[in-house]
Design a protein around this motif. Structure first.
Motif, PDB file in Angstrom:
ATOM      1  N   PRO A  78      14.233  19.316  -2.317  1.00  0.00           N
ATOM      2  CA  PRO A  78      14.110  19.210  -0.853  1.00  0.00           C
ATOM      3  C   PRO A  78      12.654  19.057  -0.408  1.00  0.00           C
ATOM      4  CG  PRO A  78      15.695  20.903  -1.431  1.00  0.00           C
ATOM      5  CD  PRO A  78      15.051  20.478  -2.720  1.00  0.00           C
ATOM      6  N   GLY A  79      12.440  18.132   0.516  1.00  0.00           N
ATOM      7  CA  GLY A  79      11.110  17.881   1.047  1.00  0.00           C
ATOM      8  C   GLY A  79      10.337  16.810   0.306  1.00  0.00           C
ATOM      9  N   ASP A  80      10.804  16.449  -0.895  1.00  0.00           N
ATOM     10  CA  ASP A  80      10.114  15.422  -1.668  1.00  0.00           C
ATOM     11  C   ASP A  80      10.513  14.027  -1.192  1.00  0.00           C
ATOM     12  OD1 ASP A  80       8.716  17.223  -3.246  1.00  0.00           O
ATOM     13  OD2 ASP A  80      10.289  17.319  -4.779  1.00  0.00           O
ATOM     14  N   ARG A  81       9.678  13.058  -1.538  1.00  0.00           N
ATOM     15  CA  ARG A  81       9.887  11.664  -1.138  1.00  0.00           C
ATOM     16  C   ARG A  81       9.761  10.793  -2.386  1.00  0.00           C
ATOM     17  NH1 ARG A  81       8.837  10.436   4.158  1.00  0.00           N
ATOM     18  NH2 ARG A  81       7.384   8.741   3.695  1.00  0.00           N
ATOM     19  N   VAL A  82      10.783   9.977  -2.614  1.00  0.00           N
ATOM     20  CA  VAL A  82      10.838   9.146  -3.819  1.00  0.00           C
ATOM     21  C   VAL A  82      10.834   7.683  -3.408  1.00  0.00           C
ATOM     22  CG1 VAL A  82      12.165   8.552  -5.877  1.00  0.00           C
ATOM     23  CG2 VAL A  82      12.076  10.934  -5.090  1.00  0.00           C
ATOM     24  N   THR A 102      14.067  12.545  -0.015  1.00  0.00           N
ATOM     25  CA  THR A 102      14.210  11.394   0.864  1.00  0.00           C
ATOM     26  C   THR A 102      13.817  10.114   0.142  1.00  0.00           C
ATOM     27  OG1 THR A 102      13.714  12.726   2.811  1.00  0.00           O
ATOM     28  CG2 THR A 102      13.441  10.348   3.029  1.00  0.00           C
ATOM     29  N   PRO A 103      14.704   9.098   0.116  1.00  0.00           N
ATOM     30  CA  PRO A 103      14.295   7.808  -0.432  1.00  0.00           C
ATOM     31  C   PRO A 103      13.348   7.095   0.526  1.00  0.00           C
ATOM     32  CG  PRO A 103      16.704   7.998  -0.270  1.00  0.00           C
ATOM     33  CD  PRO A 103      16.104   9.098   0.551  1.00  0.00           C
ATOM     34  N   VAL A 104      12.269   6.561  -0.011  1.00  0.00           N
ATOM     35  CA  VAL A 104      11.316   5.737   0.740  1.00  0.00           C
ATOM     36  C   VAL A 104      11.328   4.368   0.063  1.00  0.00           C
ATOM     37  CG1 VAL A 104       8.917   5.456   1.429  1.00  0.00           C
ATOM     38  CG2 VAL A 104       9.914   7.753   1.292  1.00  0.00           C
ATOM     39  N   PHE A 105      11.440   3.316   0.846  1.00  0.00           N
ATOM     40  CA  PHE A 105      11.624   1.988   0.264  1.00  0.00           C
ATOM     41  C   PHE A 105      10.350   1.156   0.298  1.00  0.00           C
ATOM     42  CE2 PHE A 105      15.919   3.068   1.957  1.00  0.00           C
ATOM     43  CZ  PHE A 105      16.549   3.203   0.732  1.00  0.00           C
ATOM     44  N   ALA A 106      10.225   0.292  -0.718  1.00  0.00           N
ATOM     45  CA  ALA A 106       9.207  -0.750  -0.755  1.00  0.00           C
ATOM     46  C   ALA A 106       9.913  -2.056  -1.056  1.00  0.00           C
ATOM     47  CB  ALA A 106       8.148  -0.448  -1.813  1.00  0.00           C
ATOM     48  N   ASP A 107       9.347  -3.172  -0.630  1.00  0.00           N
ATOM     49  CA  ASP A 107      10.039  -4.451  -0.763  1.00  0.00           C
ATOM     50  C   ASP A 107       9.999  -4.945  -2.215  1.00  0.00           C
ATOM     51  OD1 ASP A 107      11.594  -6.534   0.163  1.00  0.00           O
ATOM     52  OD2 ASP A 107      10.203  -7.102   1.759  1.00  0.00           O
ATOM     53  N   VAL A 120       4.604  -1.527  -3.605  1.00  0.00           N
ATOM     54  CA  VAL A 120       4.540  -0.133  -4.041  1.00  0.00           C
ATOM     55  C   VAL A 120       3.143   0.423  -3.823  1.00  0.00           C
ATOM     56  CG1 VAL A 120       4.673   1.387  -6.056  1.00  0.00           C
ATOM     57  CG2 VAL A 120       6.416  -0.380  -5.700  1.00  0.00           C
ATOM     58  N   GLU A 121       2.130  -0.343  -4.205  1.00  0.00           N
ATOM     59  CA  GLU A 121       0.753   0.113  -4.040  1.00  0.00           C
ATOM     60  C   GLU A 121       0.425   0.342  -2.570  1.00  0.00           C
ATOM     61  OE1 GLU A 121      -3.707  -1.000  -5.677  1.00  0.00           O
ATOM     62  OE2 GLU A 121      -2.114  -2.519  -5.771  1.00  0.00           O
ATOM     63  N   THR A 122       0.884  -0.562  -1.711  1.00  0.00           N
ATOM     64  CA  THR A 122       0.655  -0.399  -0.272  1.00  0.00           C
ATOM     65  C   THR A 122       1.326   0.858   0.244  1.00  0.00           C
ATOM     66  OG1 THR A 122       0.441  -2.783   0.081  1.00  0.00           O
ATOM     67  CG2 THR A 122       1.010  -1.442   1.991  1.00  0.00           C
ATOM     68  N   ALA A 123       2.564   1.094  -0.181  1.00  0.00           N
ATOM     69  CA  ALA A 123       3.295   2.278   0.273  1.00  0.00           C
ATOM     70  C   ALA A 123       2.621   3.560  -0.199  1.00  0.00           C
ATOM     71  CB  ALA A 123       4.736   2.215  -0.228  1.00  0.00           C
ATOM     72  N   LEU A 124       2.156   3.574  -1.420  1.00  0.00           N
ATOM     73  CA  LEU A 124       1.480   4.763  -1.943  1.00  0.00           C
ATOM     74  C   LEU A 124       0.183   5.030  -1.184  1.00  0.00           C
ATOM     75  CD1 LEU A 124       1.951   4.123  -5.767  1.00  0.00           C
ATOM     76  CD2 LEU A 124       2.960   6.008  -4.472  1.00  0.00           C
ATOM     77  N   ARG A 125      -0.518   3.961  -0.855  1.00  0.00           N
ATOM     78  CA  ARG A 125      -1.804   4.105  -0.178  1.00  0.00           C
ATOM     79  C   ARG A 125      -1.642   4.525   1.280  1.00  0.00           C
ATOM     80  NH1 ARG A 125      -3.475  -0.603  -1.268  1.00  0.00           N
ATOM     81  NH2 ARG A 125      -2.997  -1.600   0.719  1.00  0.00           N
ATOM     82  N   GLU A 126      -0.577   4.034   1.928  1.00  0.00           N
ATOM     83  CA  GLU A 126      -0.458   4.225   3.373  1.00  0.00           C
ATOM     84  C   GLU A 126       0.482   5.358   3.776  1.00  0.00           C
ATOM     85  OE1 GLU A 126       0.666   0.476   5.003  1.00  0.00           O
ATOM     86  OE2 GLU A 126      -1.295  -0.465   4.598  1.00  0.00           O
ATOM     87  N   ASP A 127       1.279   5.880   2.848  1.00  0.00           N
ATOM     88  CA  ASP A 127       2.251   6.911   3.224  1.00  0.00           C
ATOM     89  C   ASP A 127       1.542   8.238   3.438  1.00  0.00           C
ATOM     90  OD1 ASP A 127       4.364   8.947   3.111  1.00  0.00           O
ATOM     91  OD2 ASP A 127       5.658   7.286   2.535  1.00  0.00           O
ATOM     92  N   ASP A 129       2.665  11.084   4.349  1.00  0.00           N
ATOM     93  CA  ASP A 129       3.381  12.265   3.881  1.00  0.00           C
ATOM     94  C   ASP A 129       3.383  12.394   2.369  1.00  0.00           C
ATOM     95  OD1 ASP A 129       4.082  13.103   6.473  1.00  0.00           O
ATOM     96  OD2 ASP A 129       5.724  11.647   6.511  1.00  0.00           O
ATOM     97  N   GLY A 130       2.930  11.368   1.686  1.00  0.00           N
ATOM     98  CA  GLY A 130       2.864  11.426   0.237  1.00  0.00           C
ATOM     99  C   GLY A 130       4.161  11.038  -0.436  1.00  0.00           C
ATOM    100  N   ILE A 131       4.030  10.453  -1.614  1.00  0.00           N
ATOM    101  CA  ILE A 131       5.168  10.074  -2.446  1.00  0.00           C
ATOM    102  C   ILE A 131       5.153  10.964  -3.688  1.00  0.00           C
ATOM    103  CG2 ILE A 131       6.203   8.228  -3.825  1.00  0.00           C
ATOM    104  CD1 ILE A 131       6.373   7.749  -0.814  1.00  0.00           C
ATOM    105  N   ASP A 132       6.327  11.474  -4.064  1.00  0.00           N
ATOM    106  CA  ASP A 132       6.410  12.439  -5.162  1.00  0.00           C
ATOM    107  C   ASP A 132       6.934  11.840  -6.459  1.00  0.00           C
ATOM    108  OD1 ASP A 132       5.738  15.075  -3.722  1.00  0.00           O
ATOM    109  OD2 ASP A 132       7.234  14.142  -2.419  1.00  0.00           O
ATOM    110  N   ALA A 133       7.471  10.623  -6.414  1.00  0.00           N
ATOM    111  CA  ALA A 133       7.951   9.951  -7.627  1.00  0.00           C
ATOM    112  C   ALA A 133       8.228   8.497  -7.287  1.00  0.00           C
ATOM    113  CB  ALA A 133       9.211  10.616  -8.170  1.00  0.00           C
TER     114      ALA A 133
END
Length: 367
Positions: A78-82, A102-107, A120-127, A129-133
């Motif tokens: 719970p609370g993680d973002r994948v 929570t699933p977080v999507f990239a194109d 993926v790189e853009t999402a990791l850099r701009e998210d 709340d952070g990505i956990d996996a």
């Protein structure tokens, strides 16, 4: 949407191969009386892990439970973002949700249909709340760019999980998929590249991840028999493992047949519409699906099915547009366009060469 059309003399879209060896192995298990998870499962786990080139395998009841177990074993909760793809079967993202994350999507990449490392790189850099996996899918049997995704996972110090449900034996730079993630997950559904009827597998080189996954799929039970944590009954049966062990022996032959059929279809659509699937340098496609791209998909599908050729659409709705996700405010244009244009054709190893030529000729006639 039907996977095939029932036309006399039709070319089936999928056809699981269960022969005498599988039946004999199942009969042996039945005679033993040891039907539930046991020694046959342990042997299958070891053999499949060895095939992938990793240390441990943990068998599960299906591919979805394999994903769930792997994510839990890696501490996702719970609370993680994948971060994952919106263009896959819904089970990929559902497994994240089953963990309370929570699933977080990239194109996706427009040619491979797999996660685009740039997105993926853009999402990791701009998210913020952070990505956990990262959960990467090897869609249709083509490895994703796991080399670059591994680099990004290491850079951001997060685990990488491979969803290899459609990619048994696929290769990236000469190594079979399953070796690149902190864990990888396979499905043995009847239409997959090999089957156990229903079943799944988590493979990993991390002993701690393997032990945590093994406990999770067996009611949280540890090696001493204590129920040390909350778990499910996601076990595979000896009956299913018996089928899987024979299928694993056949897998390389199945792959060669799929690749031979794919080469025939490639020649039929070379430099024309529809657009054939790609196999980037350094990757070995195992063609769980032979997926073409056509702006007027419905016309192509009608043409093929009028010739008695089964087809399938994988997937007509991106995950973020599914009602259970309700992410209408999000847009992933490459995935959304692919969902409107892709069409999968018969490529399974049960096809005869003449049936494959029949599909190829129908494709030529469409152009």
């Amino acid at each position: 949407m039907s996977d095939h059309v029932d036309v006399e003399g039709s070319v089936p879209f999928a056809s699981p191969d269960i022969g005498d060896r599988e039946k004999e192995r199942v009969a042996s298990v039945l005679d033993s009386g040891m039907l539930a998870s046991g020694a046959e499962v342990r042997r299958f786990e070891s053999e499949f892990a060895s095939y992938c080139g990793v240390d441990r395998g943990v068998a599960t009841s299906n591919g979805t439970t394999a994903l769930h177990a792997a994510l839990r074993a890696l501490g996702i909760g719970p609370g993680d973002r994948v971060l994952t793809t919106p263009f896959s079967f819904v089970a990929t993202a559902n497994a994240v949700r089953f963990c309370g994350a929570t699933p977080v999507f990239a194109d996706i990449h427009p040619e491979t249909y797999n996660l685009d490392p740039r997105s993926v790189e853009t999402a990791l850099r701009e998210d913020a709340d952070g990505i956990d996996a990262i959960l990467a899918v090897h869609l249709y049997g083509l490895p994703s760019d796991v080399g670059r995704l591994r680099e990004l996972a290491d850079e951001y110090e997060i685990p990488l999980v491979e969803d290899a449900a459609q990619a048994h034996g696929a290769e990236y730079d000469g190594e079979r998929v399953g070796r690149f993630g902190d864990a990888a997950c396979f499905s043995f559904y009847p239409t997959k590249n090999m089957t156990t009827g229903e079943g799944g597998m988590v493979v990993t080189d991390d002993e701690n991840v393997a032990e945590r996954a093994a406990r999770f799929v067996n009611h949280g039970r540890d090696e001493e028999g204590a129920h040390a944590e909350l778990g499910h009954n996601f076990r595979l049966t000896n009956l299913a493992a018996a089928i899987g062990r024979v299928q694993l022996d056949k897998l390389d032959g199945y792959t060669e047949a799929r690749r031979r059929h794919a080469a025939t279809l490639d020649a039929a659509v070379a430099d024309s519409e529809p657009v054939s699937p790609v196999e980037p340098y350094g990757r070995r496609h195992v063609y769980h699906q032979y997926t073409v791209r056509c702006p007027n998909r419905s016309a192509l599908r009608t043409h093929l099915e009028s010739r008695g050729i089964g087809t399938g659409v994988y997937y007509p709705t991106p995950i973020h547009r599914e009602p259970s996700f309700d992410r209408a405010d999000e847009t992933y244009p490459v995935a959304e366009r692919a969902a409107e244009e892709v069409l999968s054709l018969p490529v399974h190893p049960g096809l005869t060469d003449s049936e494959t030529e029949r599909v190829a000729n129908a494709l030529r006639d469409y152009q």
